[in-house]
Write an enzyme that holds these catalytic residues in place. Sequence first.
Site, PDB file in Angstrom:
ATOM      1  N   HIS A 164       0.917  -1.489   0.137  1.00 21.60           N
ATOM      2  CA  HIS A 164      -0.196  -0.100   0.045  1.00 21.60           C
ATOM      3  C   HIS A 164       0.691   1.381  -0.050  1.00 21.60           C
ATOM      4  O   HIS A 164       0.413   2.407  -0.315  1.00 21.60           O
ATOM      5  CB  HIS A 164      -0.930   0.125   1.052  1.00 21.60           C
ATOM      6  CG  HIS A 164      -0.413   0.156   2.605  1.00 21.60           C
ATOM      7  ND1 HIS A 164       0.103  -0.885   3.446  1.00 21.60           N
ATOM      8  CD2 HIS A 164      -0.011   1.432   3.117  1.00 21.60           C
ATOM      9  CE1 HIS A 164       0.222  -0.179   4.588  1.00 21.60           C
ATOM     10  NE2 HIS A 164       0.528   1.214   4.439  1.00 21.60           N
ATOM     11  N   ASP A 223       0.400  -7.608   1.516  1.00 23.93           N
ATOM     12  CA  ASP A 223       0.683  -6.234   1.710  1.00 23.93           C
ATOM     13  C   ASP A 223       2.218  -6.081   1.536  1.00 23.93           C
ATOM     14  O   ASP A 223       2.639  -5.356   2.425  1.00 23.93           O
ATOM     15  CB  ASP A 223       0.062  -5.767   2.905  1.00 23.93           C
ATOM     16  CG  ASP A 223       0.045  -4.051   2.799  1.00 23.93           C
ATOM     17  OD1 ASP A 223       0.065  -3.448   1.645  1.00 23.93           O
ATOM     18  OD2 ASP A 223       0.024  -3.508   3.931  1.00 23.93           O
ATOM     19  N   ASN A 263       5.069   4.884   9.132  1.00 26.49           N
ATOM     20  CA  ASN A 263       5.723   3.822   9.596  1.00 26.49           C
ATOM     21  C   ASN A 263       5.484   2.662   8.788  1.00 26.49           C
ATOM     22  O   ASN A 263       6.294   1.683   8.677  1.00 26.49           O
ATOM     23  CB  ASN A 263       5.350   3.532  11.150  1.00 26.49           C
ATOM     24  CG  ASN A 263       6.124   4.316  12.149  1.00 26.49           C
ATOM     25  OD1 ASN A 263       5.687   5.055  12.795  1.00 26.49           O
ATOM     26  ND2 ASN A 263       7.342   3.687  12.470  1.00 26.49           N
ATOM     27  N   SER A 264       4.626   2.441   8.129  1.00 27.52           N
ATOM     28  CA  SER A 264       4.261   1.464   7.024  1.00 27.52           C
ATOM     29  C   SER A 264       5.480   0.959   6.120  1.00 27.52           C
ATOM     30  O   SER A 264       6.084   1.806   5.729  1.00 27.52           O
ATOM     31  CB  SER A 264       2.992   1.871   6.267  1.00 27.52           C
ATOM     32  OG  SER A 264       1.981   1.796   6.674  1.00 27.52           O
TER      33      SER A 264
END
Length: 446
Positions: free
Chosen positions: A162, A192, A274-275
Amino acid sequence: MDNNNNQFNNQQHDHNEETTPTPEPRKRRGGLTLTKVAVTAAVAGLLGGGAAYGGINYFNNSGMNDTAVPAGSNSTGNTKTSNVNVNVSSQSTKAFNKVKGAMVSVINLQKENSSSGTLGQLFGSSSSSNSKSKSELEEASEGSGVIYKKDGNVAYIVTNNHVVSGSSALRVVTSSGKQLQAKLVGKDAVTDLAVLKVNGSSLKTVASFGNSDNIKVGETALAIGSPLGSQYATSLTQGIISAKKRTIETTNSSGTQTGNATVIQTDAAINPGNSGGALINVGGQVVGITSSKIASDAEGTSVEGMGFAIPSNEVVNIINQLVKNGKVVRPALGITYVDLANVSSAQQKSILKLPSNVENGVVVMSASAGSPAKKAGLSKYDVITALGGHQISDQSTLRDILYKYKLNDKVSITYYHNGKKKTSTIKLTETSSQLKTSSTTATSES
């Protein structure tokens, strides 16, 4: 049967319409809060005034002249820092220093169309050069990434799908602040995860993956990333492992549930940006890739300290497939389907002819010609209740079970056809990309 079929299809459409609850008016609620604050302030003011009046009388009669402030210069009021060196080097500090050079910010660049002809039209200009649209790349979002391998001048980075989704171009910012152009190697929406590569001639540090099966609940967990963007790059937060294997729902870009994911839960602070960052242990090993958090529940209640990371063992498995194929190859049945729960009791009886004791499963809405499901004998309105001996409760569990198998595996399938229970064996010879199936908004594909 045609009339029933129309009713059946209408039922699916109606069921998928969601209603949005009306939020409570904020103005009224805010008014009450302000009133309470005002009342409290007024009481505090009255008490303060009384205390001041009484204090004056007390000071006037308590011999304050005996403790007068000494006169003279203020030069003796200076100070300095101590020359005592305190050497603090915790396990967390050592772990951070070991991997901080492998942390990057990932910038998603997308095309933004801006027409330069608007002002020209307002002022009567008919120049064709002014009416052309210019396509420019702009920063759409930022996330984090981890350099996990370097081979010659090529460095590989893992991040979240994402983070890179919808990008026209990608750029990474290293821990030293250097910007590098990045190329997408492969991505996988189901887990993901995504892999990028950059020119790594100037990069010196790579992170190593630990065994996520060996982590323990309660052990220290450190999250490193770029919360709110690269201006806060390599930010470190500390917490613990709250749960080793927590099952959460996964959704696609439209918000439809696509399955379930087994993730690591931590209370280390995870914020937007932070992803794709690292969750590490005190040994400096990456045990997870941070991906999401719960900020509030369905009723809007705020939640703190519930962040999630994809376990490193799964990350490594997906990375290796993305590097090899550019995608993750998964088997498919070649059907479209809906949850049995979405079908009314009357239609379950009249159309599906299901026994009353069958409560869970998925309803086949179509089976592609030549697909594994078609070859096994499945057809429209069959109800699948088990795959590989595992019960099917809804469409997400069907995917979860199916994706545990590899291409060309054989698996048993239990289903109801015109009310009669049947069992067959399916050979998973096709992938989802090979199958050409038609679907509607009410159905899912596998």
